[in-house]
Design a protein around this motif. Structure first.
Motif, mmCIF file in Angstrom:
data_model
loop_
_atom_site.group_PDB
_atom_site.id
_atom_site.type_symbol
_atom_site.label_atom_id
_atom_site.label_comp_id
_atom_site.label_asym_id
_atom_site.label_seq_id
_atom_site.Cartn_x
_atom_site.Cartn_y
_atom_site.Cartn_z
ATOM 1 N N THR A 179 28.925 39.429 35.487
ATOM 2 C CA THR A 179 28.793 39.370 36.520
ATOM 3 C C THR A 179 27.839 37.663 37.689
ATOM 4 O OG1 THR A 179 25.693 39.372 36.388
ATOM 5 C CG2 THR A 179 27.456 41.572 37.097
ATOM 6 N N GLN A 180 27.897 36.812 36.607
ATOM 7 C CA GLN A 180 28.244 35.482 36.926
ATOM 8 C C GLN A 180 28.746 34.935 36.740
ATOM 9 O OE1 GLN A 180 25.236 33.414 33.121
ATOM 10 N NE2 GLN A 180 24.540 34.892 33.483
ATOM 11 N N VAL A 181 30.312 35.584 36.592
ATOM 12 C CA VAL A 181 32.108 35.443 36.799
ATOM 13 C C VAL A 181 31.860 35.076 38.122
ATOM 14 C CG1 VAL A 181 34.296 35.414 36.296
ATOM 15 C CG2 VAL A 181 32.446 35.009 35.062
ATOM 16 N N VAL A 182 32.734 33.634 39.022
ATOM 17 C CA VAL A 182 32.947 33.383 40.970
ATOM 18 C C VAL A 182 34.404 33.008 40.593
ATOM 19 C CG1 VAL A 182 30.932 33.120 41.362
ATOM 20 C CG2 VAL A 182 32.362 31.618 40.277
ATOM 21 N N GLY A 183 34.943 33.320 39.506
ATOM 22 C CA GLY A 183 36.279 33.034 39.365
ATOM 23 C C GLY A 183 36.979 32.832 38.144
ATOM 24 N N VAL A 184 38.556 33.243 37.493
ATOM 25 C CA VAL A 184 38.660 33.257 36.481
ATOM 26 C C VAL A 184 40.683 32.725 36.194
ATOM 27 C CG1 VAL A 184 37.604 35.288 34.783
ATOM 28 C CG2 VAL A 184 39.887 35.514 36.358
ATOM 29 N N THR A 185 41.046 31.968 35.434
ATOM 30 C CA THR A 185 42.103 31.648 35.563
ATOM 31 C C THR A 185 43.497 32.109 34.437
ATOM 32 O OG1 THR A 185 41.986 29.280 36.583
ATOM 33 C CG2 THR A 185 43.800 29.851 35.591
ATOM 34 N N VAL A 186 44.014 33.104 34.275
ATOM 35 C CA VAL A 186 45.254 33.008 33.132
ATOM 36 C C VAL A 186 46.169 32.626 33.507
ATOM 37 C CG1 VAL A 186 43.261 35.736 33.808
ATOM 38 C CG2 VAL A 186 45.589 35.835 35.189
ATOM 39 N N ILE A 187 46.577 33.133 32.316
ATOM 40 C CA ILE A 187 48.009 33.121 31.865
ATOM 41 C C ILE A 187 48.326 34.575 31.659
ATOM 42 C CG2 ILE A 187 49.989 31.992 30.648
ATOM 43 C CD1 ILE A 187 48.188 30.497 31.548
ATOM 44 N N THR A 188 49.505 34.605 32.744
ATOM 45 C CA THR A 188 49.926 36.812 33.583
ATOM 46 C C THR A 188 50.935 36.793 31.879
ATOM 47 O OG1 THR A 188 51.983 35.552 34.426
ATOM 48 C CG2 THR A 188 49.031 35.981 34.898
ATOM 49 N N ALA A 189 51.509 38.236 31.870
ATOM 50 C CA ALA A 189 52.063 38.374 30.800
ATOM 51 C C ALA A 189 53.473 38.247 31.041
ATOM 52 C CB ALA A 189 52.238 40.162 30.769
ATOM 53 N N ALA A 190 53.555 37.325 32.486
ATOM 54 C CA ALA A 190 54.936 37.040 32.843
ATOM 55 C C ALA A 190 54.745 35.667 32.355
ATOM 56 C CB ALA A 190 55.224 37.451 33.626
ATOM 57 N N GLY A 191 53.921 35.270 31.761
ATOM 58 C CA GLY A 191 53.987 33.814 31.742
ATOM 59 C C GLY A 191 53.683 32.370 32.475
ATOM 60 N N GLU A 192 53.304 33.205 33.645
ATOM 61 C CA GLU A 192 52.688 32.234 34.835
ATOM 62 C C GLU A 192 50.928 32.337 34.724
ATOM 63 O OE1 GLU A 192 54.044 34.907 37.775
ATOM 64 O OE2 GLU A 192 56.063 34.472 37.146
ATOM 65 N N PHE A 193 51.044 30.727 35.250
ATOM 66 C CA PHE A 193 49.025 30.368 35.401
ATOM 67 C C PHE A 193 48.920 31.495 36.827
ATOM 68 C CE2 PHE A 193 49.396 27.160 33.526
ATOM 69 C CZ PHE A 193 48.327 26.976 32.571
ATOM 70 N N ARG A 194 47.619 31.919 37.000
ATOM 71 C CA ARG A 194 47.016 33.466 38.215
ATOM 72 C C ARG A 194 45.771 33.113 38.130
ATOM 73 N NH1 ARG A 194 47.670 39.307 39.669
ATOM 74 N NH2 ARG A 194 46.856 39.464 42.253
ATOM 75 N N ARG A 195 44.789 31.971 39.142
ATOM 76 C CA ARG A 195 43.519 32.717 39.824
ATOM 77 C C ARG A 195 43.039 33.581 40.656
ATOM 78 N NH1 ARG A 195 39.306 29.207 38.303
ATOM 79 N NH2 ARG A 195 37.762 28.820 40.207
ATOM 80 N N ILE A 196 42.140 33.616 40.208
ATOM 81 C CA ILE A 196 41.131 34.590 40.798
ATOM 82 C C ILE A 196 40.519 34.188 41.354
ATOM 83 C CG2 ILE A 196 40.714 37.441 40.661
ATOM 84 C CD1 ILE A 196 43.578 37.153 40.080
ATOM 85 N N ASP A 197 39.900 34.153 42.160
ATOM 86 C CA ASP A 197 38.250 34.044 42.886
ATOM 87 C C ASP A 197 38.529 34.788 44.452
ATOM 88 O OD1 ASP A 197 39.749 31.964 44.560
ATOM 89 O OD2 ASP A 197 39.431 30.267 43.165
ATOM 90 N N GLU A 198 37.326 33.946 44.970
ATOM 91 C CA GLU A 198 36.733 33.986 46.380
ATOM 92 C C GLU A 198 37.951 33.970 47.139
ATOM 93 O OE1 GLU A 198 32.452 32.582 45.886
ATOM 94 O OE2 GLU A 198 34.002 31.436 47.153
ATOM 95 N N ASP A 199 38.870 33.061 47.225
ATOM 96 C CA ASP A 199 40.108 32.716 47.597
ATOM 97 C C ASP A 199 41.668 33.244 46.940
ATOM 98 O OD1 ASP A 199 38.331 30.428 49.743
ATOM 99 O OD2 ASP A 199 38.582 29.184 48.228
ATOM 100 N N HIS A 200 41.526 33.686 46.259
ATOM 101 C CA HIS A 200 42.441 34.540 45.694
ATOM 102 C C HIS A 200 42.707 35.665 44.826
ATOM 103 C CE1 HIS A 200 42.226 30.139 44.915
ATOM 104 N NE2 HIS A 200 43.669 30.018 44.886
ATOM 105 N N ASP A 201 43.067 36.621 45.580
ATOM 106 C CA ASP A 201 42.957 38.212 45.081
ATOM 107 C C ASP A 201 41.475 38.463 44.591
ATOM 108 O OD1 ASP A 201 45.533 38.411 45.622
ATOM 109 O OD2 ASP A 201 46.072 38.102 43.314
#
Ligand SMILES: Cc1cc2nc3c(=O)[nH]c(=O)nc-3n(C[C@H](O)[C@H](O)[C@H](O)COP(=O)(O)OP(=O)(O)OC[C@H]3O[C@@H](n4cnc5c(N)ncnc54)[C@H](O)[C@@H]3O)c2cc1C
Length: 421
Positions: free
Chosen positions: A120-142
């Motif tokens: 619950t302290q997490v406000v954003g993550v950056t993942v490498i997806t199965a397609a091998g792409e960088f994806r950011r998830i946070d208040e501004d991205h999804d």
């Protein structure tokens, strides 16, 4: 199970390359943190990514107290990283050996009815997806997907960065007391609303609860740490050294367990100190054990606990390890054990040389009658069909998994069981 390929990437780009290579070769791939889960959730038969070399701060947003860490950072490294900024993590579990990614991915929590688990302290993550792409998830991205990616069981992608909402560094006062178990159970639901953090341990075969009550204080508060000798006696000698010897002996001669538990309660119950938050929240634990922990609606904790007590008495088991009770606030992470309900946790343990099956199976049956949800990193026997009933957003998670990992690049046998193939 040994992985076919072992890699120790040093950068997010190297993780990306590893995922692309695994994809090309048709291998499954998993990141592993400290390997502290009690289940096969981190088993990586294809490519194992050890992120130990990806540790440290990426960036700090001082205005919002947001700190972005590389995904392999261990929790015990975090206090020194945050100190120059006068920041701390809001709450922690009872050890700090885990990686930040492993901890959040399985819903690791501490105690405190007003505080959520670490994810619950997490406000954003950056993942490498199965397609091998960088994806950011946070208040501004999804932002609508943060509730899934922040506690993703390692099933949605490889985390390479984790952004935490931190708090100003603080100090905690802890009061540990032995108290009559019955009184603690009768009053616990009121008590947790009147203090910052509360938990208790019960050593089976005793009628005493070892309570821990912790109060948050400003960083300027005067610290009175445990004297090093007292801490050494508590943690090194009693909690770990002597305990290891006795657990070993009790696994051969179960009859000594009750006597030892009564002694442990007498020796370890009473202490009071004030220290930096991370020193109070976490301890060292070196005796090996197995653990199952269930999350229940908080109001069911006293009844469920009494049912476990009755079970141990009825079956005549000799149990050396304590039963632990903690609390957490409701949250809205999709697969959080505290999703949508104020939660109490009941954890049972057994020394690693003792077969936990009979004890854990019987306790699990009790927990299920109270609407329990198992900790994702600890032992349990639930499968996807039964977990679906426990989590209102389970199917949303599966739909998202189908979208982001249609080929199940991040699967393993444990995930097949708990999420479906
Ligand atoms: C002694 C002990 C004390 C514990 N105390 C507590 C406690 O107080 N509270 C509590 O709630 N739990 C507790 N646990 C459980 C523990 O916090 C969890 O099992 C946690 O997941 C372990 O973290 P790890 O870094 O070892 O992760 P691992 O066990 O290595 O991995 C766990 C999961 O996270 C995934 N993962 C790891 N890194 C990544 C990444 N970069 N990207 C995507 N997925 C990733 C793995 O694939 C796996 O699915 C304790 C465990 C032990 C052994």
């Amino acid at each position: 199970m040994r992985p076919q390929i072992f890699e120790r990437p040093r950068t997010p780009e190297a993780v990306q390359r590893a995922v692309l290579a695994a994809r090309q070769r048709g291998l499954i791939i998993k990141a592993v943190g400290a390997g502290h889960s009690f289940t096969g959730i981190a088993v990586a038969p294809g490519v194992l990514l050890d992120l130990s070399d990806m540790s440290g701060i990426v960036s700090v947003d001082r205005e919002r107290s947001y700190v972005t860490l590389l995904a392999g950072t261990r929790l015990h490294q975090v206090p020194a990283l945050l100190a120059p900024y006068g920041l701390a993590m809001e709450n922690l579990g009872d050890i700090d050996r885990q990686s930040i990614s492993g901890a959040i991915s399985t819903g690791t929590h501490g105690t405190g009815a007003g505080f959520g688990g670490i994810a619950t302290q997490v406000v954003g993550v950056t993942v490498i997806t199965a397609a091998g792409e960088f994806r950011r998830i946070d208040e501004d991205h999804d932002p609508h997907l943060l509730g899934a990616f922040a506690l993703g069981l390692g099933a949605l992608g490889i985390l390479v960065e984790v952004t935490l909402r931190c708090v100003p560094a603080f100090v905690m006062h802890e009061l540990d007391r032995p108290e009559p178990l019955e009184e603690v159970l009768d009053g616990v639901l009121d008590r947790i609303t009147n203090v910052d953090h509360f938990e208790f341990y019960w050593f089976p075969h005793t009628d005493i609860a070892l309570t821990k009550t912790t109060t948050r204080l400003p960083e300027s508060a005067k610290r009175k740490p445990l004297p090093p000798v007292g801490k050494w006696i508590d943690e090194t000698l009693l909690s770990n050294g002597l305990y290891r010897v006795v657990c070993g002996a009790a696994s051969a001669v179960p009859a000594i367990a009750p006597g030892f538990n009564r002694l442990a309660v007498r020796l370890t119950g009473d202490r009071e100190y004030t220290d930096r938050s991370f020193k109070v929240l976490t301890q060292s634990r070196t005796v090996r054990f197995r653990e199952m922990e269930y999350a229940l609606p908080a109001e069911h904790v006293p009844a469920a606990f009494r049912a476990v007590q009755a079970l141990i008495a009825e079956r005549g088991w000799r149990i050396t390890f304590p039963v632990e009770v903690r609390f957490a606030a409701a949250d809205d992470l999709w697969l959080s054990t505290a999703h949508g309900r104020a939660t109490g946790y009941i954890a049972v343990h057994r020394y690693w040389r003792e077969d936990p099956t009979e004890y854990f199976t019987a306790v699990e049956a009790i927990m299920r009658t109270f609407g329990g949800r198992p900790h994702w990193g600890k032992m349990h026997t639930r499968d996807a069909a039964s977990l679906r009933e426990a989590y209102p957003r389970f199917d949303d998670f599966i739909t998202l998994r189908d979208e982001v990992d249609p080929d199940r690049r991040f699967r393993n046998r444990h995930l097949d069981r708990i999420l479906g193939a």
